[in-house]
Scaffold this motif. Structure first.
Motif, PDB file in Angstrom:
ATOM      1  N   ALA A 169      51.156  53.613  21.552  1.00  0.00           N
ATOM      2  CA  ALA A 169      49.698  53.562  21.627  1.00  0.00           C
ATOM      3  C   ALA A 169      49.087  53.324  20.257  1.00  0.00           C
ATOM      4  O   ALA A 169      49.692  53.592  19.221  1.00  0.00           O
ATOM      5  CB  ALA A 169      49.170  54.877  22.211  1.00  0.00           C
ATOM      6  N   ASP A 170      47.834  52.831  20.286  1.00  0.00           N
ATOM      7  CA  ASP A 170      47.088  52.592  19.057  1.00  0.00           C
ATOM      8  C   ASP A 170      46.457  53.890  18.564  1.00  0.00           C
ATOM      9  O   ASP A 170      46.318  54.871  19.301  1.00  0.00           O
ATOM     10  CB  ASP A 170      45.988  51.557  19.303  1.00  0.00           C
ATOM     11  CG  ASP A 170      46.553  50.182  19.645  1.00  0.00           C
ATOM     12  OD1 ASP A 170      47.677  49.882  19.187  1.00  0.00           O
ATOM     13  OD2 ASP A 170      45.881  49.428  20.373  1.00  0.00           O
ATOM     14  N   TYR A 173      41.400  58.075  19.927  1.00  0.00           N
ATOM     15  CA  TYR A 173      41.325  58.957  21.091  1.00  0.00           C
ATOM     16  C   TYR A 173      41.788  58.230  22.353  1.00  0.00           C
ATOM     17  O   TYR A 173      41.505  57.040  22.552  1.00  0.00           O
ATOM     18  CB  TYR A 173      39.885  59.426  21.307  1.00  0.00           C
ATOM     19  CG  TYR A 173      39.385  60.413  20.292  1.00  0.00           C
ATOM     20  CD1 TYR A 173      39.644  61.770  20.427  1.00  0.00           C
ATOM     21  CD2 TYR A 173      38.642  59.991  19.192  1.00  0.00           C
ATOM     22  CE1 TYR A 173      39.176  62.688  19.500  1.00  0.00           C
ATOM     23  CE2 TYR A 173      38.178  60.891  18.256  1.00  0.00           C
ATOM     24  CZ  TYR A 173      38.454  62.235  18.409  1.00  0.00           C
ATOM     25  OH  TYR A 173      38.002  63.135  17.482  1.00  0.00           O
ATOM     26  N   TRP A 174      42.466  58.998  23.197  1.00  0.00           N
ATOM     27  CA  TRP A 174      42.844  58.532  24.526  1.00  0.00           C
ATOM     28  C   TRP A 174      42.507  59.658  25.505  1.00  0.00           C
ATOM     29  O   TRP A 174      42.584  60.838  25.152  1.00  0.00           O
ATOM     30  CB  TRP A 174      44.335  58.201  24.600  1.00  0.00           C
ATOM     31  CG  TRP A 174      44.721  57.011  23.774  1.00  0.00           C
ATOM     32  CD1 TRP A 174      44.828  56.956  22.415  1.00  0.00           C
ATOM     33  CD2 TRP A 174      45.022  55.708  24.250  1.00  0.00           C
ATOM     34  NE1 TRP A 174      45.194  55.700  22.002  1.00  0.00           N
ATOM     35  CE2 TRP A 174      45.318  54.904  23.113  1.00  0.00           C
ATOM     36  CE3 TRP A 174      45.084  55.122  25.515  1.00  0.00           C
ATOM     37  CZ2 TRP A 174      45.654  53.560  23.217  1.00  0.00           C
ATOM     38  CZ3 TRP A 174      45.435  53.785  25.616  1.00  0.00           C
ATOM     39  CH2 TRP A 174      45.712  53.015  24.481  1.00  0.00           C
ATOM     40  N   TYR A 236      44.759  62.689  20.690  1.00  0.00           N
ATOM     41  CA  TYR A 236      44.383  61.912  19.514  1.00  0.00           C
ATOM     42  C   TYR A 236      45.640  61.469  18.787  1.00  0.00           C
ATOM     43  O   TYR A 236      46.495  62.286  18.456  1.00  0.00           O
ATOM     44  CB  TYR A 236      43.504  62.742  18.570  1.00  0.00           C
ATOM     45  CG  TYR A 236      43.060  61.975  17.350  1.00  0.00           C
ATOM     46  CD1 TYR A 236      42.050  61.014  17.442  1.00  0.00           C
ATOM     47  CD2 TYR A 236      43.655  62.187  16.110  1.00  0.00           C
ATOM     48  CE1 TYR A 236      41.646  60.301  16.325  1.00  0.00           C
ATOM     49  CE2 TYR A 236      43.252  61.488  14.992  1.00  0.00           C
ATOM     50  CZ  TYR A 236      42.252  60.537  15.113  1.00  0.00           C
ATOM     51  OH  TYR A 236      41.854  59.823  14.012  1.00  0.00           O
ATOM     52  N   THR A 274      42.963  56.169  29.824  1.00  0.00           N
ATOM     53  CA  THR A 274      42.116  55.109  29.297  1.00  0.00           C
ATOM     54  C   THR A 274      41.957  55.328  27.800  1.00  0.00           C
ATOM     55  O   THR A 274      42.054  56.474  27.325  1.00  0.00           O
ATOM     56  CB  THR A 274      40.733  55.094  29.977  1.00  0.00           C
ATOM     57  OG1 THR A 274      39.982  53.989  29.495  1.00  0.00           O
ATOM     58  CG2 THR A 274      39.965  56.370  29.680  1.00  0.00           C
ATOM     59  N   GLN A 275      41.763  54.266  27.038  1.00  0.00           N
ATOM     60  CA  GLN A 275      41.584  54.415  25.598  1.00  0.00           C
ATOM     61  C   GLN A 275      40.168  54.872  25.287  1.00  0.00           C
ATOM     62  O   GLN A 275      39.206  54.424  25.916  1.00  0.00           O
ATOM     63  CB  GLN A 275      41.896  53.110  24.877  1.00  0.00           C
ATOM     64  CG  GLN A 275      41.917  53.254  23.353  1.00  0.00           C
ATOM     65  CD  GLN A 275      42.506  52.030  22.673  1.00  0.00           C
ATOM     66  OE1 GLN A 275      42.710  51.000  23.292  1.00  0.00           O
ATOM     67  NE2 GLN A 275      42.764  52.155  21.375  1.00  0.00           N
ATOM     68  N   GLY A 276      40.057  55.795  24.346  1.00  0.00           N
ATOM     69  CA  GLY A 276      38.755  56.327  23.971  1.00  0.00           C
ATOM     70  C   GLY A 276      38.549  57.718  24.568  1.00  0.00           C
ATOM     71  O   GLY A 276      39.283  58.158  25.436  1.00  0.00           O
TER      72      GLY A 276
END
Length: 279
Positions: A169-170, A173-174, A236, A274-276
């Protein structure tokens, strides 16, 4: 016959004339056992995937008061024919020397049950060895399926036992949404780490000030409880690859591959991400 008798007597006189306790000078004395102490340490408790980097620390101590020259220090993974260290050093009396070397795990290494690194130190005829063993815990990639909602993905496999999947993952926050599939309260476990074992990927209220303030979004990074309805679990992922909360005993643990994280999802649940931060 008289010549032979004179020759035998001459040889005997030469031997008697040799000083008592004389030693052969064509071979140096063997160094005493225990002349050096040595150790090898690996920073990772286990290997999870190809690309993990193990940092080895090799330490050699001269226990004598004399200088030791031509001390051969070699280390490698014998089963893989991999040389990690090959140096010749000099140690003054009482000196301790530590040498660090990294090793990046290869795809072919993942078929082994463990990686055994052997350190060998040679001084003259003396040879001492030490080993470090790192278990190989191969971890499959998490499979996220499209849900029909843009940017929202569902975890394909929910485990029945504690077995992580690898989540690449980047940074940032996820959001994980945990939805029970039973009407009765269900025991659920969802954990996210930066390695297995490793540090908890908790979500700070403000990543610019954490961990100085220690403020976290609750629950985050870890969910281990009975739930009746939907629960939101933010995580995070920092840019360094090392998650913010320490592992066992709160001690920060080393990370094998920055950008790879490890998710465990157990229970009668559906898990979407979901990302964020969706809170």
């Amino acid at each position: 016959m008289r010549r032979l008798l004179v020759l035998v007597i001459s040889v005997a006189l030469i031997l008697l004339a040799a000083p008592a306790g004389a030693k052969r000078a064509d071979k140096p004395p063997r160094p005493p056992a225990g002349l050096v102490d040595l150790s090898i340490e690996a920073d990772l408790w286990a290997v999870n995937t190809a690309g993990d980097t193990i940092s080895y620390t090799f330490t050699v101590t001269n226990r004598s008061n004399d200088e030791l020259t031509d001390v051969a220090v070699r280390a490698g993974l014998a089963d893989l024919d991999e040389t990690i260290l090959d140096e010749t050093i000099t140690l003054v009396g009482g000196e301790t020397r530590s040498i660090e070397r990294p090793y990046e795990v290869k795809p072919t290494d993942m078929g082994l049950p463990e990686l055994v690194n052997t350190l060998t130190v040679t001084v003259g005829d003396l040879e001492e060895t030490a080993t470090a063993t790192t278990p190989v815990w191969a971890t499959d990639a998490c499979v996220w399926e499209a849900t029909g909602v843009e940017g929202v993905f569902r975890l394909a496999t929910i485990q029945t036992e504690y077995q992580p999947c690898r989540w690449t993952a980047d940074q940032g926050y996820w959001t994980l949404i945990v939805t029970p599939t039973r009407t009765k309260p269900s025991s659920v476990q969802v954990t996210v780490r930066d390695h297995y074992p490793g540090n908890w990927c908790v979500a700070p209220v403000d990543p610019n000030t954490y961990p100085e303030t220690g403020e976290l979004i609750e629950p985050s990074g870890v969910l281990n409880q009975r739930i009746r309805g939907e629960v939101t679990v933010p995580v995070y992922f920092p840019g360094s690859g090392t998650c913010l909360a320490g592992g066992a005993g709160g001690v920060t643990m080393p990370v094998g591959t920055p950008g790879d994280y490890y998710l465990v999802a157990m229970g009668d649940i559906e898990l979407t991400m979901t990302q964020g931060w969706a809170g």
